[in-house]
Design a protein around this motif. Structure first.
Motif, PDB file in Angstrom:
ATOM      1  N   ARG A  27       0.845  -1.190   0.000  1.00 27.63           N
ATOM      2  CA  ARG A  27       0.000   0.000   0.000  1.00 27.63           C
ATOM      3  C   ARG A  27       0.881   1.242   0.000  1.00 27.63           C
ATOM      4  N   GLN A  28       0.300   2.289  -0.545  1.00 26.37           N
ATOM      5  CA  GLN A  28       1.048   3.538  -0.656  1.00 26.37           C
ATOM      6  C   GLN A  28       0.148   4.704  -0.285  1.00 26.37           C
ATOM      7  N   VAL A  29       0.702   5.609   0.504  1.00 24.77           N
ATOM      8  CA  VAL A  29       0.016   6.850   0.822  1.00 24.77           C
ATOM      9  C   VAL A  29       0.844   7.990   0.263  1.00 24.77           C
ATOM     10  N   PRO A  30       0.216   9.132  -0.024  1.00 27.24           N
ATOM     11  CA  PRO A  30       0.965  10.253  -0.605  1.00 27.24           C
ATOM     12  C   PRO A  30       2.157  10.641   0.265  1.00 27.24           C
ATOM     13  N   GLY A  31       3.297  10.833  -0.372  1.00 30.42           N
ATOM     14  CA  GLY A  31       4.490  11.266   0.336  1.00 30.42           C
ATOM     15  C   GLY A  31       5.287  10.138   0.960  1.00 30.42           C
ATOM     16  N   ARG A  32       4.798   8.922   0.824  1.00 32.66           N
ATOM     17  CA  ARG A  32       5.515   7.778   1.388  1.00 32.66           C
ATOM     18  C   ARG A  32       5.673   6.693   0.350  1.00 32.66           C
ATOM     19  N   GLY A  33       6.683   5.887   0.536  1.00 34.32           N
ATOM     20  CA  GLY A  33       6.899   4.771  -0.369  1.00 34.32           C
ATOM     21  C   GLY A  33       5.911   3.649  -0.114  1.00 34.32           C
ATOM     22  N   ARG A  34       5.924   2.678  -0.995  1.00 34.45           N
ATOM     23  CA  ARG A  34       5.038   1.527  -0.824  1.00 34.45           C
ATOM     24  C   ARG A  34       5.558   0.651   0.299  1.00 34.45           C
ATOM     25  N   GLU A  35       4.638   0.194   1.134  1.00 33.01           N
ATOM     26  CA  GLU A  35       5.013  -0.725   2.203  1.00 33.01           C
ATOM     27  C   GLU A  35       4.307  -2.052   2.000  1.00 33.01           C
ATOM     28  N   GLY A  36       5.018  -3.110   2.312  1.00 36.68           N
ATOM     29  CA  GLY A  36       4.444  -4.438   2.187  1.00 36.68           C
ATOM     30  C   GLY A  36       3.425  -4.690   3.280  1.00 36.68           C
ATOM     31  N   VAL A  37       2.256  -5.128   2.889  1.00 37.73           N
ATOM     32  CA  VAL A  37       1.174  -5.395   3.834  1.00 37.73           C
ATOM     33  C   VAL A  37       1.041  -6.888   4.109  1.00 37.73           C
ATOM     34  N   SER A  38       1.099  -7.684   3.062  1.00 37.95           N
ATOM     35  CA  SER A  38       0.932  -9.125   3.213  1.00 37.95           C
ATOM     36  C   SER A  38       1.477  -9.828   1.984  1.00 37.95           C
ATOM     37  N   CYS A  39       1.775 -11.094   2.137  1.00 41.82           N
ATOM     38  CA  CYS A  39       2.282 -11.875   1.010  1.00 41.82           C
ATOM     39  C   CYS A  39       1.889 -13.328   1.182  1.00 41.82           C
ATOM     40  N   LEU A  40       1.624 -13.974   0.066  1.00 44.99           N
ATOM     41  CA  LEU A  40       1.322 -15.403   0.037  1.00 44.99           C
ATOM     42  C   LEU A  40       2.240 -16.073  -0.963  1.00 44.99           C
ATOM     43  N   SER A  41       2.925 -17.090  -0.513  1.00 51.84           N
ATOM     44  CA  SER A  41       3.703 -17.919  -1.421  1.00 51.84           C
ATOM     45  C   SER A  41       2.848 -19.123  -1.792  1.00 51.84           C
ATOM     46  N   THR A  42       2.438 -19.206  -3.046  1.00 50.59           N
ATOM     47  CA  THR A  42       1.591 -20.325  -3.448  1.00 50.59           C
ATOM     48  C   THR A  42       2.395 -21.620  -3.524  1.00 50.59           C
ATOM     49  N   ARG A  43       3.697 -21.491  -3.600  1.00 51.58           N
ATOM     50  CA  ARG A  43       4.539 -22.694  -3.628  1.00 51.58           C
ATOM     51  C   ARG A  43       4.578 -23.371  -2.271  1.00 51.58           C
ATOM     52  N   THR A  44       4.728 -22.562  -1.214  1.00 50.92           N
ATOM     53  CA  THR A  44       4.874 -23.128   0.132  1.00 50.92           C
ATOM     54  C   THR A  44       3.611 -22.993   0.973  1.00 50.92           C
ATOM     55  N   GLY A  45       2.719 -22.096   0.575  1.00 44.97           N
ATOM     56  CA  GLY A  45       1.531 -21.835   1.377  1.00 44.97           C
ATOM     57  C   GLY A  45       1.772 -20.873   2.516  1.00 44.97           C
ATOM     58  N   SER A  46       3.002 -20.387   2.637  1.00 42.76           N
ATOM     59  CA  SER A  46       3.313 -19.501   3.752  1.00 42.76           C
ATOM     60  C   SER A  46       2.753 -18.108   3.500  1.00 42.76           C
ATOM     61  N   THR A  47       2.428 -17.436   4.574  1.00 42.90           N
ATOM     62  CA  THR A  47       1.907 -16.078   4.503  1.00 42.90           C
ATOM     63  C   THR A  47       2.691 -15.174   5.455  1.00 42.90           C
ATOM     64  N   THR A  48       2.758 -13.916   5.110  1.00 43.74           N
ATOM     65  CA  THR A  48       3.387 -12.925   5.977  1.00 43.74           C
ATOM     66  C   THR A  48       2.469 -11.710   6.079  1.00 43.74           C
ATOM     67  N   TYR A  49       2.584 -11.012   7.186  1.00 44.97           N
ATOM     68  CA  TYR A  49       1.765  -9.833   7.416  1.00 44.97           C
ATOM     69  C   TYR A  49       2.587  -8.738   8.077  1.00 44.97           C
ATOM     70  N   LEU A  50       2.266  -7.506   7.706  1.00 45.31           N
ATOM     71  CA  LEU A  50       2.785  -6.351   8.409  1.00 45.31           C
ATOM     72  C   LEU A  50       2.274  -6.412   9.847  1.00 45.31           C
ATOM     73  N   ASP A  51       3.104  -6.059  10.789  1.00 47.39           N
ATOM     74  CA  ASP A  51       2.697  -6.181  12.200  1.00 47.39           C
ATOM     75  C   ASP A  51       1.387  -5.454  12.492  1.00 47.39           C
ATOM     76  N   SER A  52       1.202  -4.305  11.897  1.00 48.32           N
ATOM     77  CA  SER A  52       0.033  -3.492  12.217  1.00 48.32           C
ATOM     78  C   SER A  52      -1.272  -4.062  11.665  1.00 48.32           C
ATOM     79  N   VAL A  53      -1.198  -5.059  10.789  1.00 44.57           N
ATOM     80  CA  VAL A  53      -2.429  -5.638  10.237  1.00 44.57           C
ATOM     81  C   VAL A  53      -2.650  -7.072  10.700  1.00 44.57           C
ATOM     82  N   LYS A  54      -1.713  -7.621  11.437  1.00 45.32           N
ATOM     83  CA  LYS A  54      -1.868  -8.994  11.920  1.00 45.32           C
ATOM     84  C   LYS A  54      -3.133  -9.130  12.760  1.00 45.32           C
ATOM     85  N   GLY A  55      -3.871 -10.191  12.489  1.00 45.84           N
ATOM     86  CA  GLY A  55      -5.115 -10.413  13.209  1.00 45.84           C
ATOM     87  C   GLY A  55      -6.306  -9.709  12.598  1.00 45.84           C
ATOM     88  N   ARG A  56      -6.057  -8.785  11.667  1.00 43.02           N
ATOM     89  CA  ARG A  56      -7.158  -8.047  11.022  1.00 43.02           C
ATOM     90  C   ARG A  56      -7.264  -8.381   9.532  1.00 43.02           C
TER      91      ARG A  56
END
Length: 123
Positions: A38-67
């Motif tokens: 995600r990107q907001v004006p004046g800031r770079g893009r930050e990673g929010v979440s990712c899914l590896s379809t090869r491994t099934g693993s997921t990652t989340y930005l700390d501020s969105v975990k659980g939501r």
């Protein structure tokens, strides 16, 4: 030419939910890592979440975990980001991106990007 087509997003009030989707061919989604940034004006893009379809693993930005929850819909060839309990600080343009195999939080590691979709959380 690899294409990522995004849908969803919109305007909601704090505490509400939204879903953003990223559609691609099945061959693209197989053995790939699909990231949401995600990107907001004046800031770079930050990673929010990712899914590896090869491994099934997921990652989340700390501020969105659980939501937020990232998942793949094989029937529709989409990767979805379900966003619950949204906060004003979740506002931004959300992009999906694809790279081979493994997730990365670095924007430069993703060669293919969707067109972006606006998510606005405001009362």
């Amino acid at each position: 030419q690899l294409q990522l087509v995004q849908s969803g997003g919109g305007l909601v009030q704090p505490g509400e939910s939204l879903r953003v989707s990223c559609a691609a061919s099945r061959s693209t989604l197989d053995a790939s890592a699909i990231g949401w940034f995600r990107q907001v004006p004046g800031r770079g893009r930050e990673g929010v979440s990712c899914l590896s379809t090869r491994t099934g693993s997921t990652t989340y930005l700390d501020s969105v975990k659980g939501r937020f929850t990232i998942s793949r819909d094989n029937a529709k060839n989409t990767v979805n980001l379900e966003m619950n309990s949204l906060k004003p600080e979740d506002t931004g343009v959300y992009y999906c991106a694809v790279r081979s195999y493994y997730c990365s939080g670095r924007v430069d590691d993703y060669p293919y990007w969707g067109q972006g979709t606006q998510v606005t959380v405001s009362s």
